[in-house]
Scaffold this active site. Structure first.
Site, PDB file in Angstrom:
ATOM      1  N   ASP A   1     -11.680  -0.229  -4.395  1.00  0.00           N
ATOM      2  CA  ASP A   1     -10.366  -0.276  -5.013  1.00  0.00           C
ATOM      3  C   ASP A   1     -10.352  -1.463  -5.980  1.00  0.00           C
ATOM      4  O   ASP A   1     -11.225  -2.339  -5.918  1.00  0.00           O
ATOM      5  CB  ASP A   1      -9.306  -0.439  -3.916  1.00  0.00           C
ATOM      6  CG  ASP A   1      -7.914  -0.642  -4.468  1.00  0.00           C
ATOM      7  OD1 ASP A   1      -7.527   0.103  -5.396  1.00  0.00           O
ATOM      8  OD2 ASP A   1      -7.210  -1.546  -3.985  1.00  0.00           O
ATOM      9  N   ASP A  19      -6.955  -3.275  -7.655  1.00  0.00           N
ATOM     10  CA  ASP A  19      -5.854  -4.218  -7.465  1.00  0.00           C
ATOM     11  C   ASP A  19      -5.706  -4.621  -6.005  1.00  0.00           C
ATOM     12  O   ASP A  19      -5.551  -3.770  -5.123  1.00  0.00           O
ATOM     13  CB  ASP A  19      -4.557  -3.605  -7.972  1.00  0.00           C
ATOM     14  CG  ASP A  19      -4.585  -3.361  -9.471  1.00  0.00           C
ATOM     15  OD1 ASP A  19      -4.343  -4.316 -10.223  1.00  0.00           O
ATOM     16  OD2 ASP A  19      -4.886  -2.219  -9.883  1.00  0.00           O
TER      17      ASP A  19
END
Length: 292
Positions: free
Chosen positions: A42, A44
């Site tokens: 991922d 953020d």
């Protein structure tokens, strides 16, 4: 009243147990050093610190450098709620594999494709509906993406209920979309778009059954990814606190960076060991030939 996901995480009675990067790597099976190693990351909150304005987020040069080096030993796929275009801006000039828009779109080995069907006309109608009805909610920040719309309230947490009400009103008008709550955000995306499904499709289409997947993420939208990784008997790692399906837990972005550094060092050491063993074996064969 709807309780924001981050508050639910903070109020959870399940105590957080952060592990050191070394502990996680040592706990992983030997398959972590297999030739077909796949790292899903991922962005953020995982390799980039949160910023109230996603357009101002960055990935540090140190982490970019680590990811570049790691790809000598594994396949990297960034799995993000951002669109591919948005994610690409964070890694420029590199063009790495990206599963964007919560797994709706995929760029893999420079090939672009969508992973689920969508209705462009209805998507535009949704965007128009939100922008029209959000005019009275000036404190909300509306992020119109290529395949979704996000309602951000990180700068104004008191707008959570208003954002949630608007999101539910959208769903009543556009039932072919679904609501994905995250950290100070509600996002409306086409039904069926999730990171777990994207991970499963990538593993099935591009990798052998013996491939070993790893996924690191931090938010509720990453839980489907953790579940997919667990089903594939891989390694799932959550960043931060809260109830999760992930097997392991790192504390923050800094610890993710430390994990990547140690993992890279381990992979280099493993390659060196294999090289030395191969050299010894070759030397023995030469000696055997000479003696005959």
């Amino acid at each position: 009243m709807f309780k924001h996901s981050e508050q639910v995480i903070e109020d959870s009675s399940e105590a957080s147990f952060y592990m050191s990067p070394n502990m996680i790597i040592n706990a992983c099976p030997s398959e972590i050093y297999s030739q077909d190693l796949v790292l899903f990351l991922d962005i953020d909150g995982t390799i980039s610190e949160f910023n109230p304005n996603p357009e101002k987020s960055i990935i540090s040069s140190e982490i970019i450098g680590l990811l570049k080096q790691l790809q000598t030993y594994l396949t990297l796929i960034l799995v993000t709620g951002r669109s591919i275009i948005q994610a690409q801006n964070l890694i420029y000039p590199f063009k790495w594999n990206i599963a964007g828009s919560h797994g709706l779109e995929l760029r893999y080995q420079s090939e672009l494709k969508t992973l689920i069907q969508l209705n462009p006309e209805r998507l535009q109608q949704l965007k128009d509906y939100i922008q029209t009805h959000a005019r009275q909610l000036a404190q909300l920040r509306i992020e119109v993406k290529r395949y979704s719309v996000a309602l951000h309230f990180r700068e104004h947490p008191d707008m959570e209920q208003a954002a949630h009400t608007l999101a539910l009103n959208c769903l009543s008008q556009f039932p072919e979309f679904e609501l994905k709550p995250g950290k100070y955000v509600f996002e409306l995306v086409p039904q069926g778009a999730n990171k777990g499904s994207a991970i499963q499709q990538i593993m099935q289409q591009y990798h052998s059954p013996t491939a070993y997947p790893i996924f690191i993420g931090d938010d509720l939208t990453d839980e489907a990814g953790f579940q997919a990784i667990n089903a594939l008997k891989g390694c799932s790692i959550k960043v931060g606190s809260g109830v999760t399906a992930a097997q392991y837990r790192l504390e923050n972005v800094s610890q993710v960076q430390a994990f990547l550094e140690i993992f890279l060092t381990s992979l280099k050491a493993q390659e060196q060991q294999l090289s030395e063993k191969s050299h010894v074996k070759t030397h023995r064969v030469i000696k055997s030939c000479e003696s005959t």
